[in-house]
Design an enzyme around this catalytic site. Structure first.
Site, PDB file in Angstrom:
ATOM      1  N   ASN A  15       0.852  -1.187   0.000  1.00  9.93           N
ATOM      2  CA  ASN A  15       0.000   0.000   0.000  1.00  9.93           C
ATOM      3  C   ASN A  15       0.894   1.245   0.000  1.00  9.93           C
ATOM      4  OD1 ASN A  15      -1.436   2.257   1.042  1.00  9.93           O
ATOM      5  ND2 ASN A  15      -3.072   0.898   1.687  1.00  9.93           N
ATOM      6  N   HIS A  18       0.960   6.237   1.756  1.00  9.79           N
ATOM      7  CA  HIS A  18       1.651   7.219   2.588  1.00  9.79           C
ATOM      8  C   HIS A  18       2.855   7.869   1.912  1.00  9.79           C
ATOM      9  CE1 HIS A  18      -1.317   6.774   5.497  1.00  9.79           C
ATOM     10  NE2 HIS A  18      -1.121   5.478   5.625  1.00  9.79           N
ATOM     11  N   HIS A  51      -5.623   3.566  -1.654  1.00  3.38           N
ATOM     12  CA  HIS A  51      -6.955   3.916  -1.141  1.00  3.38           C
ATOM     13  C   HIS A  51      -7.269   5.353  -1.541  1.00  3.38           C
ATOM     14  CE1 HIS A  51      -9.706   4.090   2.711  1.00  3.38           C
ATOM     15  NE2 HIS A  51     -10.346   4.431   1.603  1.00  3.38           N
ATOM     16  N   ARG A  53      -9.397   8.101  -0.958  1.00  2.00           N
ATOM     17  CA  ARG A  53     -10.377   8.519   0.063  1.00  2.00           C
ATOM     18  C   ARG A  53     -11.232   9.663  -0.434  1.00  2.00           C
ATOM     19  NH1 ARG A  53     -10.428   7.660   5.520  1.00  2.00           N
ATOM     20  NH2 ARG A  53      -9.124   5.942   6.202  1.00  2.00           N
ATOM     21  N   ARG A  57      -6.867  12.608   0.925  1.00  2.00           N
ATOM     22  CA  ARG A  57      -5.756  13.021   1.800  1.00  2.00           C
ATOM     23  C   ARG A  57      -4.424  12.396   1.379  1.00  2.00           C
ATOM     24  NH1 ARG A  57      -7.420   9.859   7.304  1.00  2.00           N
ATOM     25  NH2 ARG A  57      -9.422  10.834   6.828  1.00  2.00           N
ATOM     26  N   GLU A  78      -8.586   0.385  -2.957  1.00  2.00           N
ATOM     27  CA  GLU A  78      -9.444   0.393  -1.769  1.00  2.00           C
ATOM     28  C   GLU A  78     -10.421   1.549  -1.917  1.00  2.00           C
ATOM     29  OE1 GLU A  78      -6.043  -1.238   1.320  1.00  2.00           O
ATOM     30  OE2 GLU A  78      -6.891   0.762   1.595  1.00  2.00           O
ATOM     31  N   THR A 109      -8.379   3.404   8.362  1.00  2.00           N
ATOM     32  CA  THR A 109      -9.588   2.591   8.358  1.00  2.00           C
ATOM     33  C   THR A 109      -9.741   1.869   9.697  1.00  2.00           C
ATOM     34  OG1 THR A 109      -9.102   2.254   6.031  1.00  2.00           O
ATOM     35  CG2 THR A 109     -10.877   0.938   6.972  1.00  2.00           C
ATOM     36  N   GLU A 159     -10.869  -9.564   2.809  1.00  2.00           N
ATOM     37  CA  GLU A 159      -9.612  -9.216   3.477  1.00  2.00           C
ATOM     38  C   GLU A 159      -9.936  -9.053   4.955  1.00  2.00           C
ATOM     39  OE1 GLU A 159      -7.020  -6.331   1.647  1.00  2.00           O
ATOM     40  OE2 GLU A 159      -6.305  -5.661   3.614  1.00  2.00           O
ATOM     41  N   HIS A 198      -3.610  -4.659   7.617  1.00  2.00           N
ATOM     42  CA  HIS A 198      -3.748  -3.502   8.510  1.00  2.00           C
ATOM     43  C   HIS A 198      -2.889  -3.686   9.762  1.00  2.00           C
ATOM     44  CE1 HIS A 198      -5.789   0.347   9.126  1.00  2.00           C
ATOM     45  NE2 HIS A 198      -5.387   0.151  10.359  1.00  2.00           N
TER      46      HIS A 198
HETATM   47  N1  PXP Z   1      -5.822  -3.256   3.865  1.00  2.00           N
HETATM   48  C1  PXP Z   1      -6.800  -2.337   3.916  1.00  2.00           C
HETATM   49  C2  PXP Z   1      -8.148  -2.714   3.414  1.00  2.00           C
HETATM   50  C3  PXP Z   1      -6.552  -1.036   4.403  1.00  2.00           C
HETATM   51  O1  PXP Z   1      -7.547  -0.126   4.453  1.00  2.00           O
HETATM   52  C4  PXP Z   1      -5.247  -0.716   4.811  1.00  2.00           C
HETATM   53  C5  PXP Z   1      -4.937   0.676   5.285  1.00  2.00           C
HETATM   54  O2  PXP Z   1      -5.254   1.584   4.296  1.00  2.00           O
HETATM   55  C6  PXP Z   1      -4.258  -1.702   4.711  1.00  2.00           C
HETATM   56  C7  PXP Z   1      -4.571  -2.967   4.261  1.00  2.00           C
HETATM   57  C8  PXP Z   1      -2.839  -1.418   5.086  1.00  2.00           C
HETATM   58  O3  PXP Z   1      -2.744  -1.121   6.445  1.00  2.00           O
HETATM   59  P1  PXP Z   1      -1.393  -0.538   7.000  1.00  2.00           P
HETATM   60  O4  PXP Z   1      -1.161   0.754   6.302  1.00  2.00           O
HETATM   61  O5  PXP Z   1      -1.652  -0.398   8.457  1.00  2.00           O
HETATM   62  O6  PXP Z   1      -0.319  -1.554   6.690  1.00  2.00           O
END
Ligand code: PXP
Length: 247
Positions: A15, A18, A51, A53, A57, A78, A109, A159, A198
């Site tokens: 992901n 960030h 993702h 949003r 952001r 996402e 999330t 997931e 997550h």
């Molecule tokens: N999976 C989903 C569905 C998420 O919403 C997120 C966070 O955006 C992640 C995985 C990744 O989580 P993390 O950034 O905490 O590794």
């Protein structure tokens, strides 16, 4: 896609939200999440997760196409279950769409999607995404009620939210881990491909990666954080190594 020949190999979706969060802090175009996607592709990541949003952001609309064009990796978008996001998903046709709950005031999330309570709202969205050839995933807590709802919605993938697992300690963590383990087995038995994500880190990924039915982990915040110190490629490779060692 890498790993298809080895069913025991757990896919790693990175992901890259960030990277965009840091870019947006200054309002310019550096650091570019596209460059992160290219590094992930070059060092053996199996997919890119982003993702979009409602408040944009981190990832923005124009990032999606650029990310899709930059690598051959499947994009897992996402998205909240809204008409706006559905239209964007249908326009971009990512490999997969993971439907997540989204609250404007949350930092990330929090908790899984209430697939059971939102059945009627989700049904047409899952249907339209599926009809467009997009693989639908539902980001749910590992409970029988939510898994049953995913089955009734015809989602091919769930997931499991590992946030509670990641934050719990001792017996509480063992309890959540057992729940995720049991629900992964039940999902697979019912023909649903289980993923998880997550809050996963080098320190907590092993017991999750060891769950044999899990096909994919999606990991973001920790990897991007580690990338600040070590670089993105070493961070992805270290996570990959830990995932492989767990199997
Ligand atoms: N999976 C989903 C569905 C998420 O919403 C997120 C966070 O955006 C992640 C995985 C990744 O989580 P993390 O950034 O905490 O590794």
């Amino acid at each position: 896609m890498a790993g298809v020949l080895n069913p025991r190999r757990l896919r790693l979706g990175v992901n890259i939200d960030h990277v965009a969060t840091i870019r947006n802090a200054r309002g310019g175009d550096h650091p570019d999440p596209v460059r992160a996607a290219q590094i992930v592709a070059a060092c053996g990541g199996d997919g890119i997760t982003a993702h979009l949003r409602e408040d944009r952001r981190h990832i923005r609309d124009d990032d999606l196409k650029r990310i899709q064009d930059a690598t051959n990796l499947p994009l897992n978008l996402e998205m909240a279950a809204t008409e706006e996001m559905l239209a964007i998903a249908l326009a971009h046709r990512p490999h997969a769409a993971c439907i997540v709950p989204e609250k404007r005031e949350e930092r990330t999330t929090e908790g899984g999607l209430d697939a059971a309570g939102l059945h009627n709202h989700l049904m047409p969205i899952v249907g339209k995404l599926s009809d467009a050839g997009i693989r639908v995933s539902l980001f749910i807590e590992a409970t029988e009620r939510q898994l049953d709802a995913a089955l009734r919605l015809g989602a091919p993938v769930v997931e499991f939210h590992t946030g509670e697992y990641a934050h719990a300690e001792g017996e509480a963590r063992a309890r959540v881990l057992k729940q995720i383990t049991d629900m992964a087995a039940l999902a697979a038995k019912n023909g649903i491909e289980p993923h998880a994500g997550h809050g996963l880190t080098y320190d907590n990924v092993t017991p999750i990666a060891a769950i044999p039915q899990l096909a994919e982990l999606n990991i973001g915040h920790y990897l991007i954080g580690e990338a600040i110190f070590d670089g993105l490629e070493p961070a992805v490779l270290r996570m990959r190594e830990l995932m492989d060692l767990a199997r």
